[in-house]
Motif scaffolding. Structure first.
Motif, PDB file in Angstrom:
ATOM      1  N   TYR A  84     -39.567  10.159  10.588  1.00 19.49           N
ATOM      2  CA  TYR A  84     -40.373  11.218   9.969  1.00 19.49           C
ATOM      3  C   TYR A  84     -40.309  11.107   8.446  1.00 19.49           C
ATOM      4  CZ  TYR A  84     -42.094  15.856   8.741  1.00 19.49           C
ATOM      5  OH  TYR A  84     -42.808  16.901   8.187  1.00 19.49           O
ATOM      6  N   LYS A  88     -43.535  10.045   6.123  1.00 22.03           N
ATOM      7  CA  LYS A  88     -43.928  11.074   5.162  1.00 22.03           C
ATOM      8  C   LYS A  88     -43.882  10.538   3.734  1.00 22.03           C
ATOM      9  CE  LYS A  88     -42.841  15.957   4.138  1.00 22.03           C
ATOM     10  NZ  LYS A  88     -42.511  15.933   2.690  1.00 22.03           N
ATOM     11  N   ASN A 217     -48.214  14.689   8.875  1.00 18.30           N
ATOM     12  CA  ASN A 217     -46.813  15.085   9.028  1.00 18.30           C
ATOM     13  C   ASN A 217     -46.646  16.065  10.189  1.00 18.30           C
ATOM     14  OD1 ASN A 217     -46.123  13.549   6.730  1.00 18.30           O
ATOM     15  ND2 ASN A 217     -46.596  15.256   5.372  1.00 18.30           N
TER      16      ASN A 217
END
Length: 256
Positions: A84, A88, A217
């Motif tokens: 993640y 991102k 996201n």
């Protein structure tokens, strides 16, 4: 060397991934990618980033063997958080990110590429999200940025792969070149971007992200929730054990 970051005199920052032969990244390296891209954002001398890899392929996703050879959920939670953070950081990097893709680009690798701004690939490059084979979900968000919706669904449900040359027709891959010309091709495009006024380019990156119809996201985080559910069911560990040749799922059963 695992994740390295070098700023050239021409304001091009080259970030290189190198972990083993296939670049299945452990938890620490996903966070390493994130930090390299965050550093690029903070540095006014960086005008553009080239994200490349050494080894047989660009990226083989998370290190499943690391996940299955650690107790509890620590490695799984770390991999999810690391992916993640890396995806991102690429998407929100203040300057354009060019993915220079060689060989295989699997699972988390698709997340890196799908969130990049420009994709240049070698002739032997291919993309695949075989998450269903390992009892996980994720990166459909990013594959959907590379191929049309129904193609994404077909590739996802079948765990199939698609060669880079087939992505030229969709406009998601900018150029496909011989492998020994990949770095030069990526640097050629990077040099054009680096020559522009960096304040304008940074503003353009923020503006283009602002009109993106998908919050990548939030979309990816939604996918990750199903990965956690599959782990609670136990099916994820069973499939990862089959892949890694481990017995983590059976060890859990014996301790009950």
């Amino acid at each position: 060397m695992t994740i390295s970051s070098v700023l050239r005199d021409d304001h091009i920052r080259v970030v290189t991934m190198e972990h083993g032969k296939v670049n299945a990244l452990p938890v620490s390296d996903w966070f390493g990618v994130a930090e390299a891209l965050n550093e690029a954002s903070r540095d006014p001398e960086t005008h553009v980033v080239v994200l490349r890899a050494e080894g047989r392929g660009y990226n083989a996703g998370v290190d499943i063997k690391e996940m299955q050879n650690t107790s509890g959920m620590e490695a799984l939670l770390g991999a999810n958080a690391g992916c993640y953070a890396a995806f991102k950081a690429i998407y929100e990097c203040s300057v354009p990110v060019i993915a220079a893709v060689n060989g295989h680009c699997i699972g988390g690798g698709v997340g890196l590429v799908g969130n990049s701004d420009v994709v240049i690939a070698s002739e032997d490059a291919y993309f695949s999200v075989p998450e269903v084979n390992q009892g996980a979900l994720g990166a459909a968000t990013h594959m959907a940025r590379l191929v049309p919706q129904h193609m994404m669904r077909t590739l996802y449900f079948t765990a199939g792969k698609i060669p880079a040359k087939d992505l030229l027709q969709f406009g998601s891959v900018y150029r496909v070149v011989p492998r020994d010309e990949l770095d030069a091709a990526a640097l050629e495009v990077a040099a054009v971007i680096a020559s522009k006024n960096t304040k304008v380019i940074r503003a353009a990156k923020e503006a283009i992200n602002g009109i993106d119809p998908i919050d990548v996201n939030k979309s990816y985080r939604f996918e990750q929730g199903f990965t956690f559910e599959l782990n609670l069911m136990g099916v994820a560990d069973e499939l990862r054990d089959d892949f890694a040749g481990t017995d983590k799922s059976r060890s859990k059963e014996s301790t009950k």
